[in-house]
Scaffold this motif. Structure first.
Motif, mmCIF file in Angstrom:
data_model
loop_
_atom_site.group_PDB
_atom_site.id
_atom_site.type_symbol
_atom_site.label_atom_id
_atom_site.label_comp_id
_atom_site.label_asym_id
_atom_site.label_seq_id
_atom_site.Cartn_x
_atom_site.Cartn_y
_atom_site.Cartn_z
ATOM 1 N N SER A 251 5.983 19.219 47.894
ATOM 2 C CA SER A 251 6.630 19.072 49.164
ATOM 3 C C SER A 251 7.049 17.460 49.239
ATOM 4 O O SER A 251 6.438 16.755 48.501
ATOM 5 C CB SER A 251 5.053 19.346 49.992
ATOM 6 N N ILE A 252 7.708 17.265 50.132
ATOM 7 C CA ILE A 252 8.489 16.109 50.137
ATOM 8 C C ILE A 252 8.354 15.616 51.777
ATOM 9 O O ILE A 252 8.505 16.360 52.616
ATOM 10 C CB ILE A 252 9.919 16.039 49.862
ATOM 11 N N GLY A 253 7.871 14.460 51.816
ATOM 12 C CA GLY A 253 7.810 13.721 53.210
ATOM 13 C C GLY A 253 8.937 13.103 53.792
ATOM 14 O O GLY A 253 10.064 13.532 53.211
ATOM 15 N N ASP A 254 8.972 12.377 54.649
ATOM 16 C CA ASP A 254 10.189 11.360 55.309
ATOM 17 C C ASP A 254 10.332 10.252 54.382
ATOM 18 O O ASP A 254 9.069 9.536 54.321
ATOM 19 C CB ASP A 254 10.020 11.368 56.829
ATOM 20 N N PHE A 255 11.473 9.630 54.113
ATOM 21 C CA PHE A 255 11.849 8.318 53.995
ATOM 22 C C PHE A 255 11.167 7.516 55.144
ATOM 23 O O PHE A 255 11.600 7.762 56.379
ATOM 24 C CB PHE A 255 13.226 8.078 53.922
#
Length: 505
Positions: A251-255
């Motif tokens: 999973s990838i979060g936000d910059f």
């Protein structure tokens, strides 16, 4: 293996030295020879040389000049001087340039091998010391970063401790679920990312990982310039890496700007990982790629139906009830609904069958651990079936089967718990059973998962070792099967309520 370079202007001396060294016994690797000082400097400048056997009298540049070059340029090579001159002045210069040993020609085999062994041991002790310093500094840095994630520290206190982080402007969290060979996978994954980032620009990204349980780690990327790295580029790197991976979810979060609060984004990648139960592939999970169910789960009335099936010993209706529950879980596609359903089931079992479901355990924590470790709704359904059948066996006054198997598994774990590679898959292979089958049988008999049993055993052994006051925390971490002392400390504190350091003080 440590490497050895032989430098002497006489060919036959070089050949004799190669012949009389016990390479295999000393576990040393011969990587070349040189006949003048310039050749030596060229080789040590382009190749890692751990031990240099160096003749004092050589053409172009003498051995003393080479030794001076090594010391002046801080080259990490130990030197054993070889000379036919028993001259005090040479010996003085050798000491000045930190030469490890000084051997007079002709050199006999025993003297040479003793010198090499002594030199090797000095290097290994130095490496061990440097590794301990590195591990300690890395542990301290990870602790500061993690406390900032949890909002115990603010970014300014982090800047004060690590001023270099001021040069970075952005932050990104990546969640990784990997149940098999987790530590090696995370290390390899970080190396994969770092390699590509460093091709763009040196030190564009600082990467750190935080292990949350045996299957989940959160990777933190501290980025020098958000404009230098696009999210699509990161997505492509990850997609390329996980294509052939089995049961890995990312999973990838936000910059976010580095001076913003980190906690929300950290929790985001955690929650996104739970969506693995409701997708069919090990695809990248991101906030934009999923429409998460934000509706609060409704209460579910399964308690009476569950008890009716158990007390009436109706295994067919029990199987249908559990199957219907998991059909609804899949339809809702919600982590909260999943937790609510499992909690309702296990609370019912614990209240009505306390002898079969450990009454001292917190069901909420148990359920959270359960869904953190697994990835398949079918596996969770098998676990629920195993527990409910155990309770039905109790109603039928039947002894649970497979007790002998579980006892053998426990004995195996007790012998091998200190091995950091110990896993459910490795244990299953040893007993020639599938992980799912062995896991369900173990839960049914032991009342906990195999991973939970391994963790509890390791933590109890850690307490015993701490009470001896003979070992430091890093040593104990390794002795009970944890290669990551940061994760060991966090796990110990979660179970025992205080850090290993405070427990032993």
């Amino acid at each position: 293996m440590l490497t050895v370079l032989i430098a002497d202007d006489e060919y036959f001396i070089r050949q004799r030295l190669k012949k009389i060294i016990d390479w295999e016994e000393l576990k040393l690797e011969f990587i070349g020879e040189a006949e003048n000082g310039n050749e030596v400097i060229d080789k040590i400048s382009n190749t890692q040389v751990d031990i240099l056997m160096l003749d004092i009298k050589m053409p172009i540049k003498s051995g003393i000049q080479v030794a001076e070059y090594i010391m002046t340029n801080n080259i990490n090579t130990k030197i054993i001087i070889l000379t036919g001159y028993n001259d005090f002045d040479y010996a003085q210069k050798a000491v000045k340039f930190k030469v490890e040993d000084y051997l007079l020609k002709p050199i006999n085999k025993e003297t040479l091998n003793e010198a090499l062994l002594s030199c090797k041991n000095t290097i290994l002790k130095s490496i061990e010391k440097q590794q301990k310093i590195y591990d300690y500094n890395n542990y301290q840095k990870r602790t500061h970063l993690y406390n900032t994630i949890l909002d115990f520290n603010n970014i300014h206190s982090l800047y004060k401790k690590y001023p270099d982080i001021k040069n970075y402007d952005s932050l990104l969290f990546i969640g990784v679920f990997c149940p098999e060979d987790h530590d090696n996978y995370i290390s390899s994954f970080i190396n994969h990312l770092s390699k590509h980032f460093n091709e763009l620009n040196k030190k564009t990204v600082l990467a750190q990982s935080f292990k949350e349980n045996e299957s989940v780690s959160i990777i933190q990327l501290i980025i020098k310039s958000k404009s230098a790295i696009k999210i699509n580029y990161i997505n492509q790197l990850i997609t390329n890496y996980i294509t052939d991976s089995v049961n890995v979810f990312i999973s990838i979060g936000d910059f976010i700007p580095i001076n913003e609060n980190w906690t929300r984004n950290y929790n985001l990648v955690w929650n996104l990982l739970y969506q693995r139960y409701f997708i069919d592939d090990n695809i990248i999970l991101s906030k934009n790629s999923l429409s998460l169910n934000k509706n609060k789960p409704k209460s579910i009335a399964i308690r009476k139906k569950l008890l009716l099936c158990l007390n009436s010993k109706n295994s067919r209706d029990l199987t249908k009830l559990i199957n219907d529950i998991f059909i609804n879980i899949r339809k809702n596609a919600s982590k909260d609904y999943l937790i609510l359903s499992l909690t309702e089931i296990f609370v019912t079992l614990q209240i009505n069958f306390p002898d079969q479901i450990n009454s001292k355990r917190c069901i909420n924590s148990f359920v959270q651990e359960l869904i953190s470790e697994d990835y398949s709704l079918q596996h969770l359904q098998d676990i629920v079936v195993a527990y409910t059948n155990q309770c039905m066996d109790y109603v039928n006054h039947e002894k649970p089967s497979n007790t002998s198997l579980v006892n053998r598994v426990i004995k195996y774990i007790q012998k091998t718990y200190a091995d950091p590679t110990l896993s459910v898959a490795e244990i299953s292979d040893f007993f020639e059973l599938t992980p799912t089958y062995l896991g369900s049988i173990f839960k049914k008999i032991a009342g906990q998962s195999i991973l939970q049993y391994i963790t509890e055993l390791r933590m109890e052994q850690a307490k015993k070792l701490l009470n001896t006051n003979k070992y430091n925390v890093t040593e104990i971490s390794q002795m009970v099967g944890y290669s990551d002392v940061f994760y060991f400390s966090k796990k110990f504190k979660k179970i025992h309520g205080c850090s290993p350091k405070h427990y032993s003080s």
